[in-house]
Enzyme design. Structure first.
Site: not given
Ligand code: PHE
Ligand code: CA
Ligand code: ZN
Ligand code: ZN
Ligand code: ZN
Length: 286
Positions: A3, A131, A249, A264, A268
């Site tokens: 977590d 990038e 963008h 999240d 995880d």
């Protein structure tokens, strides 16, 4: 499963938004907002004990930098790398693209360094420059490696857009050498209750030059300008017929442009993979 704390990752996201606000609204290549993003990430990684190298290179939009951090202690024989690009486009703050992946990779790095176990693999975290100018930073890095170093890479895992507001749960499927990573990531999503989709991203992010060098790669992705299908909306929620990220963008890719819970889950899953690979390479002869 691991977590990775969402609140701590969101603090990094908040910092990227603040940096953009203080530097003309973006964190693009050649700007003070990019340099401030580099300074922030370097400070965090050094504070956690990483060996941090900043690799400078030039672009037609100005000087850019990669940040490459290595957890001390590994033999260098088996390298596992998690990477995310740190630059935004000039149109906005770049919070989903790619503050989300940068914050996730950073928070995973900080949590890895806090463990008591010493990894058997050499663990590296990369924050790529330029990038958005055509994968320039990651290409520069791979070009700077010698063949023995390239061959030590067991896996390169990419995080570019992991909190899209109309969230998707995708695993890259554009490298046959990386199918084991793809399958491990899909298995971790499944364990989190998510039926992910494979996606052929056609080398549209920083794993591309690793693919070209024969390194196994994959990554997770929450979707960009593509449209969510009704099958995806039924299993993932959100809105069918609309883009995963309608602010892709654009100036509105700001702090409000995130599905935090979805981010999240991606984080995880990535953290679980990275912790697993950290401890399962090297000693057993793999
Ligand atoms: N690399 C693209 C960008 O930064 C987004 C993208 C990520 C597309 C992953 C496909 C897969 O704009
Ligand atoms: Ca978490
Ligand atoms: Zn982009
Ligand atoms: Zn991106
Ligand atoms: Zn090996």
């Amino acid at each position: 499963a691991v977590d990775i704390p969402l609140e701590d990752a969101l603090a990094h996201v908040d910092e990227f938004q603040q940096i953009a606000d203080d530097n003309g609204g973006n964190r693009a290549t050649g700007t003070t907002g990019y340099q401030a993003s580099v300074d922030y990430v370097v400070g965090q990684l050094e504070g956690a004990g990483y060996d941090v190298h900043v690799q400078e290179f030039s672009t037609t939009s100005g000087t850019s930098k990669n940040v490459v951090a290595t957890l001390p202690g590994g033999s260098g024989e088996h390298v596992v790398m998690l990477g995310a690009h740190l630059d935004s486009v000039a149109r906005g703050a770049g919070i989903n693209d790619n503050g989300s992946g940068s914050a996730g990779a950073l928070e995973i790095a900080l949590n890895l360094a806090e463990r008591d176990v010493e990894p058997t693999a050499t663990m590296k975290f990369a924050f790529w420059g330029a990038e958005e100018q055509g994968l320039l930073g990651s290409t520069h890095y791979v070009d700077s490696l010698g063949q023995p170093e390239i061959e030590s890479f067991e896996a390169y895992v990419n995080a570019d857009m992991i909190g899209s507001p109309n969230i998707g749960y995708f695993v890259y499927d554009d490298n046959p050498n990386g199918n084991f990573i793809r399958d491990d990531l899909a298995g971790l999503f499944e364990a989190a209750g998510i039926d992910s989709d494979h996606v052929d991203v056609n080398g549209r992010s920083d794993h591309a030059s690793f693919i070209d060098s024969g390194v196994p790669t994959s990554g997770v992705f929450s979707g960009a300008e593509g449209t969510k299908s009704s099958a995806q909306a039924s299993k993932w929620g959100g809105t069918a017929g609309q883009a995963y990220d309608s602010c892709y963008h654009s100036a509105c890719d700001d702090r409000g442009n995130l599905d935090e819970e979805g981010m999240d889950t991606h984080m995880d899953v990535l953290g679980s993979l990275v912790f697993d690979y950290a401890d399962n390479w090297g000693d057993d002869g793999t």
